[in-house]
Design a protein around this motif. Sequence first.
Motif, PDB file in Angstrom:
ATOM      1  N   LEU A 101       0.819  -1.214   0.000  1.00 50.60           N
ATOM      2  CA  LEU A 101       0.000   0.000   0.000  1.00 50.60           C
ATOM      3  C   LEU A 101       0.850   1.259   0.000  1.00 50.60           C
ATOM      4  O   LEU A 101       0.418   2.303  -0.487  1.00 50.60           O
ATOM      5  CB  LEU A 101      -0.943  -0.010   1.203  1.00 50.60           C
ATOM      6  N   GLU A 102       2.055   1.141   0.528  1.00 47.23           N
ATOM      7  CA  GLU A 102       2.961   2.291   0.447  1.00 47.23           C
ATOM      8  C   GLU A 102       3.267   2.589  -1.020  1.00 47.23           C
ATOM      9  O   GLU A 102       3.401   3.742  -1.419  1.00 47.23           O
ATOM     10  CB  GLU A 102       4.261   2.013   1.224  1.00 47.23           C
ATOM     11  N   THR A 103       3.382   1.520  -1.826  1.00 49.57           N
ATOM     12  CA  THR A 103       3.612   1.711  -3.266  1.00 49.57           C
ATOM     13  C   THR A 103       2.415   2.418  -3.891  1.00 49.57           C
ATOM     14  O   THR A 103       2.575   3.332  -4.698  1.00 49.57           O
ATOM     15  CB  THR A 103       3.823   0.341  -3.958  1.00 49.57           C
ATOM     16  N   VAL A 104       1.196   1.976  -3.522  1.00 50.52           N
ATOM     17  CA  VAL A 104       0.000   2.603  -4.099  1.00 50.52           C
ATOM     18  C   VAL A 104      -0.041   4.087  -3.728  1.00 50.52           C
ATOM     19  O   VAL A 104      -0.400   4.939  -4.547  1.00 50.52           O
ATOM     20  CB  VAL A 104      -1.294   1.907  -3.604  1.00 50.52           C
ATOM     21  N   LYS A 105       0.350   4.394  -2.508  1.00 48.57           N
ATOM     22  CA  LYS A 105       0.338   5.807  -2.084  1.00 48.57           C
ATOM     23  C   LYS A 105       1.334   6.631  -2.907  1.00 48.57           C
ATOM     24  O   LYS A 105       1.062   7.779  -3.247  1.00 48.57           O
ATOM     25  CB  LYS A 105       0.634   5.917  -0.589  1.00 48.57           C
TER      26      LYS A 105
END
Length: 375
Positions: A101-105
């Motif tokens: 999810l850090e990547t998505v952010k």
Amino acid sequence: MPPSKCQLCLTSRAILKRPKTSQQVCKACFFWVFEEEVHNTIVQADLFQKGDRVAIGASGGKDSTVLAHIMKTLNDRYDYGLDLFLLSIDEGITGYRDDSLETVKRNQVQYDLPLKILSYDELYGWTMDRIVETVGRKNNCTFCGVFRRQALDRGAAQLGVDHIVTGHNADDIAETVLMNIMRGDIARLARCTDIVTKGEDSIRRSKPFKYAYEKEIVMYAYFKRLDYFSTECIYSPDAYRGHARVFLKDLEAIRPSSIIDIIKSGETFVLAGEVKKGMKAQQTCLRCGYISSNDLCKACALLEGLEGGLNHKALKSTQKDTGLTEGHRVIPFFERRPAKSIALDREKAAASASASASAAEPDVVVRVEGLSVLG
Ligand code: SF4
Ligand code: ZN
């Protein structure tokens, strides 16, 4: 031997061999032809109307990251007139989804798209970590798949979007065709090659990468230097799908067109009359209002089993009618606001992004072997 020329522009040096067609092409032509093929898929299937609000199911993995990049590129290049959003589901898997999810952010910032994250915890009161503690590792993906499907519909309803696009690629679809044949699952076989399926209410789901090979998606991400997350889920994925995947990769190694050929075969299957008669009519879940062929939808049936501590019953009850008991706190689907009545602006979506965590389409093991990058 002099370096080969690109077989498309006949000018630049070829630097890679396309897994789908075996053509030797330069980088610029590869990007162009890959994007044009997705554009053709979108146009031929008439996927979007101008003004559509479209959520991209975003997990941070290669497929959904490339999908977000391509949707943005084509929307600008061909003036699709779409309002794009990233929609992520947080299954609650420590050490996997929190990182992806850090990547998505970061993708949200890179692509300047609003992001909405919904978690299993807030929707169902359970995380996958807790579910695995309760049911073990054998059937965890059954829970995860059922919950994710509903979570995406709920997230889309909250965003007020008309349409969800997911990063399912040609390999995923060919695998699913093989699995449905091997299981004799005629109902799923009949619809698994559909490029568009109808979700709850008016929310459509589609797969713009239906004909895109996984190896080419990886190449695209690699040469474009896209920011994606490549670690696999810590809870082992569906073992049966893994066997179908290995079989498909073996076929692809012998004949690259096998993937498209299997999809084409799936598309031409026709349901016989007596099989159709055996299929159940759709109704709505008595507890949460989600579309269902039984009194309880699959998610509510699974939640009942989880909270009663009867996991085997929970799994069985996804396939048959279930009695109602008091208990879990699933958010009623019919309580959501109707699509389009929600004006979620980009700032609000961006603000919600920093709030929690999440992911989207079913994960499959990604082992891409034999990528042909020319020296
Ligand atoms: Fe969920 Fe996929 Fe992990 Fe299974 S492998 S638990 S479906 S994220
Ligand atoms: Zn070229």
